[in-house]
Design an enzyme around this catalytic site. Structure first.
Site, short mmCIF file in Angstrom:
data_model
loop_
_atom_site.label_atom_id
_atom_site.label_comp_id
_atom_site.label_asym_id
_atom_site.label_seq_id
_atom_site.Cartn_x
_atom_site.Cartn_y
_atom_site.Cartn_z
N LYS A 204 -52.67 -11.76 47.78
CA LYS A 204 -52.91 -13.18 48.02
C LYS A 204 -54.38 -13.36 48.40
CE LYS A 204 -50.80 -16.85 50.90
NZ LYS A 204 -49.85 -17.09 52.02
N SER B 276 -46.49 -20.47 50.60
CA SER B 276 -47.88 -20.49 50.20
C SER B 276 -48.28 -19.26 49.39
CB SER B 276 -48.77 -20.61 51.44
OG SER B 276 -48.72 -19.46 52.24
N SER C 84 -43.61 -18.41 53.81
CA SER C 84 -44.64 -18.30 52.77
C SER C 84 -44.54 -17.07 51.89
CB SER C 84 -46.04 -18.38 53.41
OG SER C 84 -46.40 -19.73 53.61
#
Lengths: 386, 386
Positions: A127, A211, A235
């Site tokens: 990420k 996310s 997330s």
């Protein structure tokens, strides 16, 4: 025109184009209309086989000498490039750096006749909160383009490496891309002003979640089997659920968060946790076991010094092997479930899903208790209001 | 006149008088002017000897059968009563309950010929945040008199027991008093509207510190050797330093905080920690080792599941025994010290004290590094401002 006179829209478009330009011409799709057979345009049969393995298979195939790190890395870079062209799931592409790293790993293997670590040659996607040397960390902010965290001084920028990045490299992983996330994080979808929106590869009318949404979308398209995300309120779990993969959000401070970009440094009330996404369950065990084997608490004092507890897993496995089932009635767990907090309750399909989990857990021999909202964290509050 | 029509001052005075009334007539001081020989008025030579032992001596003397729990408990109750009359250091007195408990422990010992736990018969004082059944928890709030946390319903009040209270009783401890603290906590002195102010027994022109100030004052006067306090920013360490005793603030979530009264439940940013105060260093090891031996994480999910690491202590002790010194040069620790944050620095005597610690640690063979304020928790903030 000087750079700082350009509009945010132009800067974002340039960054988007620069990222796409890192995909070699031969790996460009002829059409990007949604289609489940894109990979057949680019990948050969060997590459399809390689990228269809799960993480533990990849690690053991390389360890056995059946595949090189370069073969595996190249295949995943190609497939990640395809995924990005369909789904905007990548913020950063550094395939060159990845192949160079894979060559070094192959040379190590040739010389020592053994892998350099449990993740030798395994491609790992990150990420875009995790810093990799020489690579941007924009987190989707236009203002951070060309830097880490907006720090643009040439002697300071691009020199940071998150602790977990260092640990992954030490374990033998190959890093090749960073995945998309929603601007400012803490959001269950994945949109920002640089890459636009990442959609759900199973149905592009739907969101890939967030996310850590880019991770979910990338893995659903076979461009990665092992990714690192972060989670406060879902997330890693939301993108895993939306994209049909697996995830684990460890307890906060189990894995290092040192030198990781975030939106609200110092917000420790609801702590963000480094978590993992994987296309299979045993891959999650591999990554947690591997990361904890590096004793991250020796480098980050915020990490709780608890090793991976092999004994708990081994006890379970030996019982399961002995009994021929996964039943654990000789040492059952006791789990609590909160169906409602008394104010709101989930939609019926969610409640039904939770009931399936409860039934499966009971079937495996564990106990499930219904929690009321007066238990644990709420008990003190209730002291005051009752 | 109905109770709820009385002024807060009258209610506080009544509570103060009721607490003092729990001191038997024979234990009343003839004068309460400050004097270092008060205890000679009340205690006989045996009681002076008993209350001059440290915690580990008390435990081993009882275990060896040289003293009964009743003898030890009675001596400490007397000396705590003296301390309170001089110094207002107690919120709650429950000597009757303590002697009753000690009788049961003696009966257990007589029957089983062994102690019921590592703290068998050891008197333990508690800061007035810890709930003991049938006893008030006022934390110095007039509004909480006659209750725990202000809950006055007869079926609900006085029925709560903090998890650590349960653990102490399970280990064999005798509870006999709860000690003073500043109203609303988070304060380095000890004042409230019920007991007034607790002063420093070494010099009553000075404060006993806080917020676990009553513990510090009580131990300095020999009324306890082992107490339980809490600490965010110094609340066990300040009273220990001011009163010349020892303390440990464990890492948050090492010891259970479940069902403990506090001022701001849910304030987890700077977490309060249960800590211990003791008149000797080995007493701190005894209490931590004992509490962790009960595996508090099985009852409080917030406690990190790390046992007392005997190996670390044993390694150190065996080296010290082998070498005849406390030098640990074969496995030195690396410690950091922050002399200033760049904005403020301590007064010169404090800096001199810190230098003495640094010198002693180096002399014992460890490494000491000077930290700059850009290290660890401040690094992210500095990313933004540099």
């Amino acid at each position: 025109m000087r750079l700082n006179q350009r509009s945010w829209g132009e800067l974002a478009a340039d960054k988007r184009a620069a990222t796409l330009a890192k995909v070699p011409e031969a790996w460009r799709l002829r059409t990007t209309q949604h289609h489940s057979t894109f990979h057949l345009q680019i990948l050969d049969q060997d590459e399809i086989a390689i990228t269809s393995q799960n993480t533990t298979q990849t690690a053991s195939t390389i360890e056995a000498g059946h595949l090189t790190a370069v073969q595996v890395t190249t295949a995943f870079c190609k497939r990640a490039a395809i995924a990005h062209q369909i789904n905007n799931c990548l913020h950063e592409i550094f395939f060159d750096q990845a192949v160079e790293r894979a060559k070094q790993l192959d040379a190590y293997f040739a010389q020592h006749k053994k892998p350099c670590g449990p993740l030798h040659g395994v491609p790992v996607s990150l990420k875009d909160q995790f810093h990799v040397k020489d690579i941007d960390t924009t987190m989707g902010y236009v203002g951070w383009i060309g830097s880490n965290l907006g720090i643009k001084h040439p002697e300071q920028s691009h020199s940071v490496e998150s602790q977990i990045t260092t640990e992954l490299l030490g374990l033998g992983a190959v890093l090749y891309c960073k995945t998309s996330l929603p601007q400012t994080l803490l959001f269950g979808e994945t949109k920002n002003n640089i890459i636009g929106e990442t959609l759900n590869p199973h149905n592009q009318n739907l969101s890939c979640g967030g996310s850590s949404g880019g991770e979910g979308a990338l893995q659903a398209l076979g461009g990665s089997t092992l990714g690192v995300g972060t989670d406060i309120g879902g997330s890693v779990r939301i993108p895993a659920a939306f994209n049909g993969i697996f995830s684990i959000k460890p307890t906060p401070e189990r894995v290092s968060y040192r030198e990781v970009a975030n939106t609200n440094p110092g917000q420790n009330t609801y702590r963000s946790t480094v978590g993992f996404l994987n296309t299979s369950l045993d891959g999650l065990e591999l990554i947690l076991r591997s990361i904890l084997s590096t004793e991250p608490w020796l480098r980050d004092p915020a990490v709780v010094p608890i090793p991976f507890r092999n004994q708990i897993v081994d006890d379970f496995l030996s019982r399961a092997e002995r009994d021929g089932t996964a039943k654990t009635t000789d040492k059952p767990l006791k789990l609590g479930i909160l169906w409602t907090d008394g104010q709101v309750r989930p939609h019926p399909p969610v409640t039904r899903g939770l009931q399936m989990v409860v039934d499966a857990v009971k079937e495996a021999g564990h106990k499930v208790l219904r929690l009321s909202c007066s238990v644990y964290s709420l008990d003190v509050a209730l002291h005051y209001i009752r």
